[in-house]
Design a protein around this motif. Structure first.
Motif, PDB file in Angstrom:
ATOM      1  N   VAL A 166       0.852  -1.199   0.000  1.00  0.00           N
ATOM      2  CA  VAL A 166       0.000   0.000   0.000  1.00  0.00           C
ATOM      3  C   VAL A 166       0.885   1.245   0.000  1.00  0.00           C
ATOM      4  O   VAL A 166       0.664   2.181  -0.759  1.00  0.00           O
ATOM      5  CB  VAL A 166      -0.936   0.007   1.224  1.00  0.00           C
ATOM      6  CG1 VAL A 166      -1.813   1.257   1.217  1.00  0.00           C
ATOM      7  CG2 VAL A 166      -1.800  -1.247   1.246  1.00  0.00           C
ATOM      8  N   TYR A 167       1.906   1.251   0.872  1.00  0.00           N
ATOM      9  CA  TYR A 167       2.828   2.391   0.925  1.00  0.00           C
ATOM     10  C   TYR A 167       3.593   2.547  -0.386  1.00  0.00           C
ATOM     11  O   TYR A 167       3.980   3.652  -0.757  1.00  0.00           O
ATOM     12  CB  TYR A 167       3.862   2.187   2.026  1.00  0.00           C
ATOM     13  CG  TYR A 167       3.357   2.357   3.435  1.00  0.00           C
ATOM     14  CD1 TYR A 167       2.960   3.602   3.907  1.00  0.00           C
ATOM     15  CD2 TYR A 167       3.308   1.277   4.305  1.00  0.00           C
ATOM     16  CE1 TYR A 167       2.524   3.772   5.211  1.00  0.00           C
ATOM     17  CE2 TYR A 167       2.881   1.428   5.620  1.00  0.00           C
ATOM     18  CZ  TYR A 167       2.492   2.683   6.064  1.00  0.00           C
ATOM     19  OH  TYR A 167       2.065   2.838   7.359  1.00  0.00           O
ATOM     20  N   LEU A 173      -1.665   4.952  -5.434  1.00  0.00           N
ATOM     21  CA  LEU A 173      -2.613   4.810  -4.307  1.00  0.00           C
ATOM     22  C   LEU A 173      -3.739   3.852  -4.699  1.00  0.00           C
ATOM     23  O   LEU A 173      -4.911   4.095  -4.401  1.00  0.00           O
ATOM     24  CB  LEU A 173      -3.185   6.172  -3.883  1.00  0.00           C
ATOM     25  CG  LEU A 173      -2.173   7.277  -3.531  1.00  0.00           C
ATOM     26  CD1 LEU A 173      -2.913   8.533  -3.079  1.00  0.00           C
ATOM     27  CD2 LEU A 173      -1.189   6.822  -2.468  1.00  0.00           C
ATOM     28  N   PHE A 182      -5.489  -1.171  -1.296  1.00  0.00           N
ATOM     29  CA  PHE A 182      -5.925  -1.055   0.096  1.00  0.00           C
ATOM     30  C   PHE A 182      -6.016  -2.449   0.687  1.00  0.00           C
ATOM     31  O   PHE A 182      -5.981  -3.455  -0.035  1.00  0.00           O
ATOM     32  CB  PHE A 182      -7.264  -0.305   0.208  1.00  0.00           C
ATOM     33  CG  PHE A 182      -8.400  -0.935  -0.549  1.00  0.00           C
ATOM     34  CD1 PHE A 182      -9.153  -1.951   0.005  1.00  0.00           C
ATOM     35  CD2 PHE A 182      -8.708  -0.504  -1.833  1.00  0.00           C
ATOM     36  CE1 PHE A 182     -10.200  -2.540  -0.700  1.00  0.00           C
ATOM     37  CE2 PHE A 182      -9.762  -1.081  -2.535  1.00  0.00           C
ATOM     38  CZ  PHE A 182     -10.506  -2.102  -1.969  1.00  0.00           C
ATOM     39  N   LYS A 184      -7.598  -0.708   5.490  1.00  0.00           N
ATOM     40  CA  LYS A 184      -6.398   0.117   5.669  1.00  0.00           C
ATOM     41  C   LYS A 184      -6.154   0.758   4.314  1.00  0.00           C
ATOM     42  O   LYS A 184      -5.904   0.061   3.331  1.00  0.00           O
ATOM     43  CB  LYS A 184      -5.206  -0.729   6.107  1.00  0.00           C
ATOM     44  CG  LYS A 184      -5.374  -1.288   7.508  1.00  0.00           C
ATOM     45  CD  LYS A 184      -4.200  -2.144   7.903  1.00  0.00           C
ATOM     46  CE  LYS A 184      -4.463  -2.809   9.243  1.00  0.00           C
ATOM     47  NZ  LYS A 184      -3.456  -3.820   9.596  1.00  0.00           N
ATOM     48  N   PRO A 197      -4.480   4.046   1.824  1.00  0.00           N
ATOM     49  CA  PRO A 197      -3.442   5.073   1.727  1.00  0.00           C
ATOM     50  C   PRO A 197      -4.098   6.451   1.752  1.00  0.00           C
ATOM     51  O   PRO A 197      -5.191   6.639   1.199  1.00  0.00           O
ATOM     52  CB  PRO A 197      -2.799   4.786   0.365  1.00  0.00           C
ATOM     53  CG  PRO A 197      -3.905   4.186  -0.457  1.00  0.00           C
ATOM     54  CD  PRO A 197      -4.777   3.427   0.507  1.00  0.00           C
ATOM     55  N   TYR A 198      -3.420   7.424   2.381  1.00  0.00           N
ATOM     56  CA  TYR A 198      -4.014   8.765   2.475  1.00  0.00           C
ATOM     57  C   TYR A 198      -2.889   9.783   2.480  1.00  0.00           C
ATOM     58  O   TYR A 198      -1.962   9.695   3.301  1.00  0.00           O
ATOM     59  CB  TYR A 198      -4.835   8.864   3.769  1.00  0.00           C
ATOM     60  CG  TYR A 198      -5.722  10.085   3.833  1.00  0.00           C
ATOM     61  CD1 TYR A 198      -6.910  10.143   3.113  1.00  0.00           C
ATOM     62  CD2 TYR A 198      -5.370  11.188   4.616  1.00  0.00           C
ATOM     63  CE1 TYR A 198      -7.728  11.266   3.176  1.00  0.00           C
ATOM     64  CE2 TYR A 198      -6.189  12.312   4.682  1.00  0.00           C
ATOM     65  CZ  TYR A 198      -7.367  12.331   3.960  1.00  0.00           C
ATOM     66  OH  TYR A 198      -8.178  13.435   4.015  1.00  0.00           O
ATOM     67  N   GLU A 199      -2.965  10.763   1.572  1.00  0.00           N
ATOM     68  CA  GLU A 199      -1.871  11.733   1.460  1.00  0.00           C
ATOM     69  C   GLU A 199      -2.313  13.163   1.710  1.00  0.00           C
ATOM     70  O   GLU A 199      -1.509  14.086   1.597  1.00  0.00           O
ATOM     71  CB  GLU A 199      -1.213  11.612   0.071  1.00  0.00           C
ATOM     72  CG  GLU A 199      -0.488  10.275  -0.101  1.00  0.00           C
ATOM     73  CD  GLU A 199       0.378  10.214  -1.341  1.00  0.00           C
ATOM     74  OE1 GLU A 199       0.121  11.003  -2.276  1.00  0.00           O
ATOM     75  OE2 GLU A 199       1.298   9.375  -1.365  1.00  0.00           O
ATOM     76  N   HIS A 255       8.094   6.291   4.631  1.00  0.00           N
ATOM     77  CA  HIS A 255       6.963   6.737   3.816  1.00  0.00           C
ATOM     78  C   HIS A 255       6.202   7.800   4.602  1.00  0.00           C
ATOM     79  O   HIS A 255       5.109   7.556   5.095  1.00  0.00           O
ATOM     80  CB  HIS A 255       6.040   5.567   3.498  1.00  0.00           C
ATOM     81  CG  HIS A 255       6.725   4.440   2.808  1.00  0.00           C
ATOM     82  ND1 HIS A 255       7.120   3.300   3.458  1.00  0.00           N
ATOM     83  CD2 HIS A 255       7.108   4.290   1.514  1.00  0.00           C
ATOM     84  CE1 HIS A 255       7.703   2.490   2.594  1.00  0.00           C
ATOM     85  NE2 HIS A 255       7.709   3.061   1.410  1.00  0.00           N
ATOM     86  N   THR A 297       2.764   9.212   2.638  1.00  0.00           N
ATOM     87  CA  THR A 297       1.590   8.344   2.553  1.00  0.00           C
ATOM     88  C   THR A 297       1.304   7.737   3.920  1.00  0.00           C
ATOM     89  O   THR A 297       2.095   6.956   4.434  1.00  0.00           O
ATOM     90  CB  THR A 297       1.819   7.214   1.529  1.00  0.00           C
ATOM     91  OG1 THR A 297       2.234   7.780   0.291  1.00  0.00           O
ATOM     92  CG2 THR A 297       0.552   6.397   1.344  1.00  0.00           C
ATOM     93  N   LEU A 311      -1.101   5.359   6.393  1.00  0.00           N
ATOM     94  CA  LEU A 311      -2.008   4.217   6.308  1.00  0.00           C
ATOM     95  C   LEU A 311      -3.087   4.445   7.366  1.00  0.00           C
ATOM     96  O   LEU A 311      -2.789   4.527   8.555  1.00  0.00           O
ATOM     97  CB  LEU A 311      -1.225   2.937   6.587  1.00  0.00           C
ATOM     98  CG  LEU A 311      -1.855   1.632   6.121  1.00  0.00           C
ATOM     99  CD1 LEU A 311      -1.951   1.597   4.608  1.00  0.00           C
ATOM    100  CD2 LEU A 311      -1.024   0.451   6.601  1.00  0.00           C
ATOM    101  N   THR A 344     -12.387   5.610   0.205  1.00  0.00           N
ATOM    102  CA  THR A 344     -11.557   6.581   0.913  1.00  0.00           C
ATOM    103  C   THR A 344     -12.406   7.363   1.929  1.00  0.00           C
ATOM    104  O   THR A 344     -13.590   7.073   2.112  1.00  0.00           O
ATOM    105  CB  THR A 344     -10.833   7.521  -0.071  1.00  0.00           C
ATOM    106  OG1 THR A 344      -9.809   8.242   0.636  1.00  0.00           O
ATOM    107  CG2 THR A 344     -11.783   8.518  -0.721  1.00  0.00           C
TER     108      THR A 344
END
Ligand code: SF4
Ligand code: SF4
Length: 160
Positions: free
Chosen positions: A74-75, A80, A83, A96, A98-100, A135, A138, A140, A155
């Motif tokens: 994921v990272y 992205l 998940f 879980k 990814p969120y930036e 990371h 990004t 988690l 998301t």
């Protein structure tokens, strides 16, 4: 749908999910539908659980027997597009993602759950927020999502 507005329909999404019997443990879902020259998901997996093969344009295939749900892929996915999901019980699934974006959510907060069309579909509970030194862009985000949205949720969005 994917070719007209970039949003995969439910039938296509389901092709990326394993049989429900596998979802008792956390597993990686790769939402990579197009042929693109990319493979860090495969090369970063320490369990050899993502297959791309000789042709780097091949869409990744997850071996759900081998996947441990560790989240390393994921990272490492620049798109992205991965998940982790697990069916916890008949009421909830744990994701879980990814969120930036910033600010990051905080454990215990309730955020909106959003589908692939960008629409708010439900409320979700933020269970954990993880950043690593390697990371640090990004995060988690571990999220509790009502089970009925297991194929829809993708998301989060801060509630306003
Ligand atoms: S979650 Fe971990 S074990 Fe599963 S495919 Fe990703 S890196 Fe491999
Ligand atoms: S790293 Fe992400 S974008 Fe690249 S092939 Fe894997 S899933 Fe697709």
């Amino acid at each position: 749908m994917l070719n007209t507005n970039g949003v995969p329909d439910k039938a296509l999404i389901k092709t990326k999910f394993p049989d429900e019997k596998y979802l008792i443990k956390p597993l990686a879902i790769t939402e990579c539908y197009e042929k693109i020259p990319c493979n860090p998901c495969s090369t970063s997996c320490p369990f050899d659980a993502i297959y791309i093969g000789e042709d780097i344009n091949t869409a990744p295939i997850v071996d759900f027997e081998k996947c441990t749900g560790c989240g390393i892929c994921v990272y490492n996915c620049p798109g992205l597009a991965i998940f982790i999901v697990q069916k916890l019980n008949e009421e909830n699934a744990r994701f879980k993602i990814p969120y930036e974006l910033r600010p990051l959510p905080i454990k215990g907060e309730t955020w909106s759950g959003v589908n692939r069309a960008g629409e708010i579909i439900t409320k979700v509970l933020i269970e954990k927020v993880s950043l690593t030194n390697r990371h640090d862009r990004t995060a988690l985000i571990q999220v509790l999502v009502p089970l009925e949205y297991i194929n829809d949720f993708v998301t989060i969005r801060r509630q306003i």
